[in-house]
Design a protein around this motif. Structure first.
Motif: not given
Length: 392
Positions: A4-13
């Motif tokens: 599995r490849r990791t995706v960083a979901v980056v969000t202020p909220y």
């Protein structure tokens, strides 16, 4: 997990804070968690304090960074460039999906991503507030949107625009993927003509979000038919001011503020309301997720002809549009729906059909995951990161 490849979901909220950006980012993370070949890690901000936490929430690893200050509801910290690089490395992320409704964490993640694949999802039209006392903030926002944001967008491998007025729309490497609706949760209620005269607003009630135009809706209430109630569903520091305005207008007994509610309770309110109103004043309202949710409940909608709202509401077919900030026009449109049962039922049925056809999350997220896979397929497998035993 291996493979599995990791995706960083980056969000202020991010939840439990409620809002369209939060629900969108949370849905992306949930879809990644359910995928056999991709794995999410969410990097977001803490609601208070400077301490970083690393927890698992609803099966998703969530890292919350402290914010040193908040400017017009935008969390900021000078430590984020270093912290983001460190956490992207620790989590083994091969891709970054930044969510940027405002300047800050999401677009910064794209800038510091290094050789990782990057997707920037831009949720807003211009964030100019145009409100009294916002001149300085508007000048800063104008400088950011004119000079810095275009550079960030060029840096991203791909852009996602959530509506035609998103500042990412029209870019050559942009794809449009709107917010969606959980059609299993937001289900039709009884025919609108059989419901009580309840007008619903669902969304933020923050002073920094005065462009939402909730005061316009409160001012319209005295002009609505006798027995009409207004429910303000949402949290924020402006709720008391709206209730005070209702008191001055002599309609305090017809207004209720619920505070923050979970999605299931919001859906229940939508199923029972005669109509939902989104009276936003500026293009900062680039979509209006609550409109699609209310339409899925078979609830008539009235919105301002500004930002992305006209793309969601087909005027006279799936809802009604009014000029932004026009109290009399808003009152007249609401009165039409409240007093014409045939119109209300027709709008409600057309809204449900439109929501099913265009805004179901399953189809939208299939496109989203296809986009992420196309960028990560040749990336190396991530190293597993440390997951805290602390959970929320």
């Amino acid at each position: 997990m291996t493979g599995r490849r990791t995706v960083a979901v980056v969000t202020p909220y991010y939840p439990p804070k409620a809002g369209g950006v939060e629900r969108y980012a949370a849905r992306v993370a949930a879809e990644l968690a359910a995928a056999p070949d991709l794995e999410p890690v969410v990097i977001t901000t803490a609601s208070r304090g400077l301490r970083t936490t690393d927890t698992v929430e609803d099966g998703v690893r969530v890292i919350r960074l402290g914010a040193w200050l908040r400017v017009s509801n935008t969390p900021l910290s000078p430590l984020w460039p270093v912290q983001l690089r460190r956490w992207l490395h620790r989590t083994g992320a091969v891709a970054v999906n930044g969510h940027a409704p405002v300047p800050g964490l999401g677009d910064l993640a794209v800038v510091v991503a290094g050789r990782r694949a990057t997707v920037l999802t831009y949720h807003a039209g211009s964030m100019h507030k145009g409100e009294p006392g916002s001149a300085l903030a508007d000048r800063l926002i104008a400088g950011y949107e004119r000079h810095l944001l275009p550079r960030v967008m060029r840096r991203a491998d791909r852009l996602v625009a959530v509506s035609p007025v998103s500042l990412a729309a029209g870019q050559p490497h942009a794809e449009r993927i709107t917010p969606g609706v959980d059609l299993a949760l937001f289900t039709p209620g009884p025919p609108p003509s059989s419901r009580g005269r309840t007008v619903l607003y669902a969304g933020r009630l923050d002073r920094t979000s005065a462009w939402k135009g909730v005061d316009v809706l409160v001012r319209a209430l005295p002009e609505l038919p006798d027995g009409t109630r207004l429910v303000l569903a949402g949290g924020g520091d402006a709720a008391a001011g709206h209730l005070a305005l209702a008191q001055r207008l002599g309609v305090a007994d017809r207004v209720a503020a619920t505070g923050e509610l979970p999605a299931a309770e919001v859906a229940a309110l939508m199923r029972g309301a005669a109509l939902l109103v989104l009276p936003s004043r500026t293009e900062a309202e680039s979509f209006g997720m609550v409109l699609a949710e209310a339409m899925a409940c078979g609830t008539p909608v009235v919105g301002s002809a500004v930002g992305g709202i006209p793309d969601v509401i087909e005027d006279g077919v799936s809802g009604l549009l009014v000029p932004p900030g026009d109290t009399r026009a808003l009152a007249a449109a609401c009165t039409r729906v409240l007093t014409d049962g045939a119109l209300a039922d027709r709008l409600g049925a057309a809204g449900r059909e439109r929501s099913e056809r265009l805004y179901g999350w399953d189809g939208l997220m299939a496109r989203y995951l296809s986009l992420l896979r196309s960028l990560t397929v040749d990336r190396p497998e991530p190293r597993p990161g440390r997951v805290s035993s602390r959970t929320r």
